[in-house]
Motif scaffolding. Structure first.
Motif, PDB file in Angstrom:
ATOM      1  N   LEU A  42      24.530  63.223  12.613  1.00  0.00           N
ATOM      2  CA  LEU A  42      25.039  63.862  11.393  1.00  0.00           C
ATOM      3  C   LEU A  42      26.504  63.548  11.107  1.00  0.00           C
ATOM      4  CD1 LEU A  42      23.423  67.403  11.720  1.00  0.00           C
ATOM      5  CD2 LEU A  42      22.776  65.583  10.137  1.00  0.00           C
ATOM      6  N   HIS A  43      27.325  63.555  12.147  1.00  0.00           N
ATOM      7  CA  HIS A  43      28.772  63.453  11.939  1.00  0.00           C
ATOM      8  C   HIS A  43      29.383  62.156  12.468  1.00  0.00           C
ATOM      9  CE1 HIS A  43      28.477  67.636  10.852  1.00  0.00           C
ATOM     10  NE2 HIS A  43      27.982  67.927  12.036  1.00  0.00           N
ATOM     11  N   GLY A  44      28.671  61.436  13.314  1.00  0.00           N
ATOM     12  CA  GLY A  44      29.234  60.239  13.930  1.00  0.00           C
ATOM     13  C   GLY A  44      28.577  58.953  13.495  1.00  0.00           C
ATOM     14  N   ARG A  45      27.738  59.042  12.499  1.00  0.00           N
ATOM     15  CA  ARG A  45      26.949  57.883  12.076  1.00  0.00           C
ATOM     16  C   ARG A  45      27.777  56.883  11.293  1.00  0.00           C
ATOM     17  NH1 ARG A  45      22.974  56.336   7.852  1.00  0.00           N
ATOM     18  NH2 ARG A  45      21.432  55.118   9.002  1.00  0.00           N
ATOM     19  N   VAL A  46      27.653  55.630  11.696  1.00  0.00           N
ATOM     20  CA  VAL A  46      28.184  54.486  10.960  1.00  0.00           C
ATOM     21  C   VAL A  46      27.005  53.537  10.805  1.00  0.00           C
ATOM     22  CG1 VAL A  46      29.746  52.504  11.023  1.00  0.00           C
ATOM     23  CG2 VAL A  46      30.525  54.743  11.852  1.00  0.00           C
ATOM     24  N   PRO A  47      26.644  53.181   9.562  1.00  0.00           N
ATOM     25  CA  PRO A  47      25.489  52.296   9.371  1.00  0.00           C
ATOM     26  C   PRO A  47      25.607  51.020  10.216  1.00  0.00           C
ATOM     27  CG  PRO A  47      26.232  53.148   7.271  1.00  0.00           C
ATOM     28  CD  PRO A  47      27.259  53.563   8.290  1.00  0.00           C
ATOM     29  N   GLY A  48      24.517  50.698  10.903  1.00  0.00           N
ATOM     30  CA  GLY A  48      24.478  49.504  11.728  1.00  0.00           C
ATOM     31  C   GLY A  48      25.022  49.669  13.132  1.00  0.00           C
ATOM     32  N   ARG A  49      25.512  50.855  13.475  1.00  0.00           N
ATOM     33  CA  ARG A  49      26.046  51.086  14.821  1.00  0.00           C
ATOM     34  C   ARG A  49      25.260  52.191  15.507  1.00  0.00           C
ATOM     35  NH1 ARG A  49      32.480  50.428  14.569  1.00  0.00           N
ATOM     36  NH2 ARG A  49      32.463  48.311  13.769  1.00  0.00           N
ATOM     37  N   ASP A  50      24.813  51.917  16.711  1.00  0.00           N
ATOM     38  CA  ASP A  50      24.025  52.874  17.489  1.00  0.00           C
ATOM     39  C   ASP A  50      24.922  53.918  18.141  1.00  0.00           C
ATOM     40  OD1 ASP A  50      21.750  51.430  16.873  1.00  0.00           O
ATOM     41  OD2 ASP A  50      21.837  50.235  18.704  1.00  0.00           O
ATOM     42  N   PHE A  51      24.303  54.994  18.618  1.00  0.00           N
ATOM     43  CA  PHE A  51      25.014  55.919  19.496  1.00  0.00           C
ATOM     44  C   PHE A  51      24.452  55.736  20.901  1.00  0.00           C
ATOM     45  CE2 PHE A  51      21.417  58.668  18.398  1.00  0.00           C
ATOM     46  CZ  PHE A  51      21.176  59.394  19.546  1.00  0.00           C
ATOM     47  N   ARG A  52      25.234  56.119  21.893  1.00  0.00           N
ATOM     48  CA  ARG A  52      24.831  55.930  23.292  1.00  0.00           C
ATOM     49  C   ARG A  52      24.686  57.280  23.979  1.00  0.00           C
ATOM     50  NH1 ARG A  52      29.190  53.238  26.269  1.00  0.00           N
ATOM     51  NH2 ARG A  52      29.807  55.332  26.848  1.00  0.00           N
ATOM     52  N   LEU A  53      23.583  57.414  24.706  1.00  0.00           N
ATOM     53  CA  LEU A  53      23.338  58.577  25.556  1.00  0.00           C
ATOM     54  C   LEU A  53      23.531  58.130  26.998  1.00  0.00           C
ATOM     55  CD1 LEU A  53      22.198  61.413  26.325  1.00  0.00           C
ATOM     56  CD2 LEU A  53      19.927  60.348  26.274  1.00  0.00           C
ATOM     57  N   GLY A  54      24.275  58.910  27.741  1.00  0.00           N
ATOM     58  CA  GLY A  54      24.442  58.650  29.168  1.00  0.00           C
ATOM     59  C   GLY A  54      24.188  59.914  29.965  1.00  0.00           C
ATOM     60  N   LEU A  55      23.412  59.780  31.032  1.00  0.00           N
ATOM     61  CA  LEU A  55      23.157  60.873  31.970  1.00  0.00           C
ATOM     62  C   LEU A  55      23.587  60.388  33.341  1.00  0.00           C
ATOM     63  CD1 LEU A  55      19.484  61.738  30.948  1.00  0.00           C
ATOM     64  CD2 LEU A  55      21.561  62.901  30.187  1.00  0.00           C
ATOM     65  N   THR A  56      24.406  61.158  34.016  1.00  0.00           N
ATOM     66  CA  THR A  56      24.867  60.773  35.345  1.00  0.00           C
ATOM     67  C   THR A  56      24.838  61.988  36.251  1.00  0.00           C
ATOM     68  OG1 THR A  56      26.383  59.192  34.314  1.00  0.00           O
ATOM     69  CG2 THR A  56      26.707  59.636  36.648  1.00  0.00           C
ATOM     70  N   VAL A  57      24.187  61.847  37.398  1.00  0.00           N
ATOM     71  CA  VAL A  57      24.231  62.883  38.419  1.00  0.00           C
ATOM     72  C   VAL A  57      25.276  62.436  39.428  1.00  0.00           C
ATOM     73  CG1 VAL A  57      22.976  64.158  40.186  1.00  0.00           C
ATOM     74  CG2 VAL A  57      21.813  63.474  38.079  1.00  0.00           C
ATOM     75  N   LEU A  58      26.323  63.223  39.552  1.00  0.00           N
ATOM     76  CA  LEU A  58      27.445  62.883  40.420  1.00  0.00           C
ATOM     77  C   LEU A  58      27.286  63.550  41.781  1.00  0.00           C
ATOM     78  CD1 LEU A  58      30.117  63.564  37.682  1.00  0.00           C
ATOM     79  CD2 LEU A  58      29.316  61.327  38.429  1.00  0.00           C
ATOM     80  N   HIS A  59      27.888  62.930  42.796  1.00  0.00           N
ATOM     81  CA  HIS A  59      27.921  63.573  44.112  1.00  0.00           C
ATOM     82  C   HIS A  59      28.637  64.901  43.949  1.00  0.00           C
ATOM     83  CE1 HIS A  59      26.262  60.429  46.635  1.00  0.00           C
ATOM     84  NE2 HIS A  59      26.891  59.560  45.859  1.00  0.00           N
ATOM     85  N   GLY A  60      28.217  65.879  44.678  1.00  0.00           N
ATOM     86  CA  GLY A  60      28.775  67.210  44.522  1.00  0.00           C
ATOM     87  C   GLY A  60      27.925  68.085  43.628  1.00  0.00           C
ATOM     88  N   GLY A  61      26.834  67.509  43.096  1.00  0.00           N
ATOM     89  CA  GLY A  61      25.880  68.321  42.351  1.00  0.00           C
ATOM     90  C   GLY A  61      26.261  68.651  40.926  1.00  0.00           C
ATOM     91  N   ARG A  62      26.713  67.651  40.172  1.00  0.00           N
ATOM     92  CA  ARG A  62      27.014  67.859  38.759  1.00  0.00           C
ATOM     93  C   ARG A  62      26.234  66.866  37.923  1.00  0.00           C
ATOM     94  NH1 ARG A  62      33.243  67.202  38.853  1.00  0.00           N
ATOM     95  NH2 ARG A  62      32.354  65.191  38.455  1.00  0.00           N
ATOM     96  N   LEU A  63      25.733  67.333  36.792  1.00  0.00           N
ATOM     97  CA  LEU A  63      25.105  66.463  35.804  1.00  0.00           C
ATOM     98  C   LEU A  63      26.092  66.294  34.668  1.00  0.00           C
ATOM     99  CD1 LEU A  63      22.724  64.960  34.442  1.00  0.00           C
ATOM    100  CD2 LEU A  63      22.042  67.187  33.505  1.00  0.00           C
ATOM    101  N   ARG A  64      26.392  65.048  34.344  1.00  0.00           N
ATOM    102  CA  ARG A  64      27.277  64.751  33.212  1.00  0.00           C
ATOM    103  C   ARG A  64      26.452  64.115  32.104  1.00  0.00           C
ATOM    104  NH1 ARG A  64      32.947  64.291  32.416  1.00  0.00           N
ATOM    105  NH2 ARG A  64      33.473  62.831  30.747  1.00  0.00           N
ATOM    106  N   ILE A  65      26.532  64.696  30.930  1.00  0.00           N
ATOM    107  CA  ILE A  65      25.838  64.211  29.735  1.00  0.00           C
ATOM    108  C   ILE A  65      26.916  63.666  28.806  1.00  0.00           C
ATOM    109  CG2 ILE A  65      24.456  64.889  27.736  1.00  0.00           C
ATOM    110  CD1 ILE A  65      23.521  67.315  29.565  1.00  0.00           C
ATOM    111  N   GLU A  66      26.727  62.448  28.330  1.00  0.00           N
ATOM    112  CA  GLU A  66      27.685  61.841  27.411  1.00  0.00           C
ATOM    113  C   GLU A  66      26.954  61.285  26.200  1.00  0.00           C
ATOM    114  OE1 GLU A  66      31.098  60.223  30.480  1.00  0.00           O
ATOM    115  OE2 GLU A  66      29.585  58.809  29.766  1.00  0.00           O
ATOM    116  N   VAL A  67      27.502  61.556  25.020  1.00  0.00           N
ATOM    117  CA  VAL A  67      26.993  60.960  23.792  1.00  0.00           C
ATOM    118  C   VAL A  67      28.189  60.314  23.092  1.00  0.00           C
ATOM    119  CG1 VAL A  67      25.915  61.364  21.550  1.00  0.00           C
ATOM    120  CG2 VAL A  67      25.058  62.556  23.580  1.00  0.00           C
ATOM    121  N   THR A  68      28.096  59.005  22.900  1.00  0.00           N
ATOM    122  CA  THR A  68      29.173  58.231  22.290  1.00  0.00           C
ATOM    123  C   THR A  68      28.734  57.752  20.924  1.00  0.00           C
ATOM    124  OG1 THR A  68      29.880  57.493  24.482  1.00  0.00           O
ATOM    125  CG2 THR A  68      30.670  56.210  22.599  1.00  0.00           C
ATOM    126  N   ASP A  69      29.600  57.968  19.922  1.00  0.00           N
ATOM    127  CA  ASP A  69      29.295  57.477  18.580  1.00  0.00           C
ATOM    128  C   ASP A  69      30.461  56.639  18.061  1.00  0.00           C
ATOM    129  OD1 ASP A  69      31.196  59.125  17.050  1.00  0.00           O
ATOM    130  OD2 ASP A  69      29.858  60.800  17.446  1.00  0.00           O
TER     131      ASP A  69
END
Length: 141
Positions: free
Chosen positions: A62-89
């Motif tokens: 809705l807010h990060g869209r640029v025609p012709g450019r994708d967004f990226r989803l990243g999921l990372t489980v870090l040592h120490g027991g944390r889940l990091r969710i990243e969405v890049t636009d």
């Protein structure tokens, strides 16, 4: 006299997944489905993370869209027991902000939901023209 040098070395994540998705409603839906599938395969709790992914992906569309450019989803489980969710636009100038929506508004609650579910969240700018909105969940009690 000998000197000891101490360095902090970050170890590799326990699990990691990244995907580029089209900035469409279908892409946002696929982000949620892929997150659920990967977290389930990793044996991790799904519900809160899936909701966070859905909100961040929807905002990217809705807010990060640029025609012709994708967004990226990243999921990372870090040592120490944390889940990091990243969405890049591709709209680094459109920084997210939380605000109380009008009572009768049908939208505007996404970041409030992220804030309520995540243990931490924030925004990282760059590289230009991008921004990454991230959230972390502590997986251990």
């Amino acid at each position: 006299m000998s000197r000891e040098i101490t360095r902090t070395v970050r170890s590799a994540p326990v699990h990691a997944f990244t995907v580029l998705l089209s900035p469409t409603r279908r892409g946002a839906r696929l982000a949620r489905l892929l997150a659920v599938a990967h977290l389930g395969a990793w044996g991790l709790p799904v519900e809160a993370a899936a909701q966070i992914v859905a909100e961040l992906a929807s905002n990217a569309v809705l807010h990060g869209r640029v025609p012709g450019r994708d967004f990226r989803l990243g999921l990372t489980v870090l040592h120490g027991g944390r889940l990091r969710i990243e969405v890049t636009d591709a709209r680094g100038e459109a920084l997210p902000r939380t605000a109380a929506p009008a009572r009768d508004a049908g939208t505007g609650r996404g970041l409030l939901i992220v804030e309520a579910l995540a243990d931490r969240w924030g925004v990282t700018s760059g590289p230009v023209p991008r921004k990454t909105v991230w959230a972390e969940l502590d997986l251990s009690p």
